[in-house]
Scaffold this active site. Structure first.
Site, PDB file in Angstrom:
ATOM      1  N   ASP A   1       0.858  -1.188   0.000  1.00  0.00           N
ATOM      2  CA  ASP A   1       0.000   0.000   0.000  1.00  0.00           C
ATOM      3  C   ASP A   1       0.898   1.242   0.000  1.00  0.00           C
ATOM      4  OD1 ASP A   1       0.950   0.152   2.667  1.00  0.00           O
ATOM      5  OD2 ASP A   1      -0.798  -0.950   3.377  1.00  0.00           O
TER       6      ASP A   1
ATOM      7  N   ASP B   1       1.410   4.828   1.833  1.00  0.00           N
ATOM      8  CA  ASP B   1       1.053   5.710   2.938  1.00  0.00           C
ATOM      9  C   ASP B   1       1.505   7.132   2.604  1.00  0.00           C
ATOM     10  OD1 ASP B   1       0.214   3.514   4.763  1.00  0.00           O
ATOM     11  OD2 ASP B   1       2.329   2.966   4.568  1.00  0.00           O
TER      12      ASP B   1
ATOM     13  N   ASP C   1       9.563   4.107  13.154  1.00  0.00           N
ATOM     14  CA  ASP C   1      10.321   3.058  13.837  1.00  0.00           C
ATOM     15  C   ASP C   1      11.726   2.806  13.281  1.00  0.00           C
ATOM     16  OD1 ASP C   1       9.124   2.020  11.553  1.00  0.00           O
ATOM     17  OD2 ASP C   1       8.088   0.375  12.558  1.00  0.00           O
TER      18      ASP C   1
END
Ligand code: ATP
Ligand code: MG
Length: 441
Positions: free
Chosen positions: A60, A62, A140
């Site tokens: 996907d 983002d 992260d």
């Protein structure tokens, strides 16, 4: 802790990187252009950019933007705001949803204490909007923190991500242990990304993984379930399993006492995961039920043995053992009933397959195929099961569709269940040994 952000961002103009709009979905591009036209900064970020640079097709796309969620909603008619912890905008294009997140600052930037309360080291809320420079450090791993800016097609690197991409190296942004303590799911993300993208985990990023598994006990069980599914059912299950074992993280997902995994259990699990990976690679559907049945098969046998010692009947022992094992599992991570019920059926059909009775009825059982596939995996390590397996292989090849709505009582009196029979259920081609499916329902 050294400042994880480079003194100045590395900005690669279009001519110096390989991200091409041809590889970005039309919907994502629409959203990027729409935001830019409305006067906001809009970037493709996260897994989409990372995967394109690594030569993998993104799952996907983002998007991160300087626009607030309300401003995003005002920009697109087909937009809904979701989420309480993070307010995200979903822009809908038919079945495709493009997720748009507003740049956020990390918790220590919060002016209002209430905006980012910490529970020990964990972030409870971090809905403080910020700049791109602030947004980058709450992500992260460095490879997940590259920004492709639509206004000039530049690739922006604040954290030395491009070097890590070039070295195929996974590295946390900032102090690894602190980042895992903030959100323990990042440990599972490390494993998943390393497995999926064949990245090596940088030493300092790797070290705490061996020690901090217990932090997963504090993660909401439904979130753990989602992560476990992504780890094992995304096409890289075998590698993820190996890494989970290596870092002693598997125990925090399944009641497996992974330190004592015996070779046969290990073989069975690997075989099931390899089948699942193969199915994903060829675009076939997979569900968690079959893997759950495999992963919990040994704990089930142990629980049955414990029950039998108490002197109960086999039927009762199986029934209680099944309840016990599923309870143990649900204490760790919450598996929805729509997956545990088929897993329990696969188990209860095992003894019926071994007894080889009532072939017509068995063949029309909605879980027959999954139970057969499971028997096939077991037989590869338990030669005693071969005659039963051959029996069902032969029956399957020659069988005709069976009647519907036939009443049936269980010979082994296994757990009560609803029967759903399908008319004209498809069977394997005559003479062929059907390949394992890994599919539950
Ligand atoms: P994929 O979509 O391929 O599974 P992804 O990295 O895009 O991988 P998402 O869950 O879509 O995963 O997250 C999008 C981005 O949001 C990540 O790339 C990362 O920058 C950030 N992110 C996601 N989860 C976390 C987390 N637990 N902590 C910090 N940042 C996160
Ligand atoms: Mg993503």
């Amino acid at each position: 802790m050294p400042d994880p952000v480079l003194d100045s961002a590395l900005i690669l103009p279009r001519s110096e990187h390989s991200i091409s709009r041809a590889n970005i979905s039309k919907s994502a591009l629409n959203v990027l252009y729409g935001l830019h036209k409305a006067g906001y900064e809009a970037c493709l970020v996260g897994g989409g950019v990372r995967d394109l640079l690594l030569g993998v097709t993104p799952k996907d796309f983002d998007i991160a933007t300087s626009a607030s969620p309300d401003q995003v909603r005002a920009t697109f008619r087909n937009c809904r705001l979701i989420g309480r912890r993070f307010r995200l905008a979903h822009v809908h294009y038919g079945p495709e949803i493009v997720e748009v997140a507003t740049y956020r600052a990390s918790h220590d930037k919060a002016e209002d204490e209430d905006d980012a309360r910490l529970d020990g080291d964990r972030i409870l809320r971090d809905n403080v909007y910020g700049t791109r420079e602030e947004d980058v450090i709450r992500r992260d791993f460095t490879v997940n923190a590259l920004y492709y800016r639509i206004e000039d097609f530049a690739l922006i690197d604040h954290v030395g991500a491009l070097e890590d991409i070039a070295l195929r190296r996974l590295r946390t942004i900032g102090d690894p242990e602190a980042r895992y303590r903030e959100d323990p799911v990042r440990m599972l993300r490390a494993v998943r990304l390393a497995a999926k993208l064949d990245l090596s985990i940088e030493l300092a990023t790797e070290a705490p993984l061996f020690e901090l598994g217990y932090l997963l006990e504090t993660v909401p069980q439904s979130r753990l379930f989602d992560e476990a599914v992504k780890l094992l059912l995304s096409g890289h299950g075998v590698r993820s399993y190996e890494l989970l074992l290596q870092y002693r993280l598997l125990d925090y997902l399944f009641p497996l006492e992974a330190t004592q995994i015996d070779p046969e259990r290990d073989r069975l699990i690997r075989a099931a995961l390899a089948n699942t990976d193969q199915r994903v690679a060829t675009g076939l559907p997979v569900t968690p039920s079959f893997l759950l049945a495999v992963l919990l098969w040994d704990p089930l046998q142990e629980a049955v043995a414990r029950q039998l010692v108490r002197g109960v009947s086999e039927h009762e022992a199986f029934f209680h053992a099944q309840e016990e094992v599923l309870r143990m599992q649900n204490d760790i991570l919450a598996v929805p009933k729509r997956f545990t019920l088929p897993a329990a059926e696969i188990w209860s059909l095992q003894s019926r397959l071994v007894r080889r009775r009532q072939p017509e009825r068995m063949l029309s059982h909605p879980r027959f195929r999954a139970a057969y596939d499971f028997l096939l995996l077991r037989a590869q390590g338990e030669p005693d099961l071969m005659p039963s397996l051959d029996f069902w292989t032969a029956h399957q090849s020659g069988a005709t569709p069976s009647p519907v709505n036939e009443a049936e009582t269980d010979a082994d009196g296994s757990a009560p269940r609803r029967r759903r029979r399908r008319r004209g259920r498809r069977r394997g081609a005559p003479g062929a040994t059907p390949p394992p499916t890994s599919v539950g329902p």
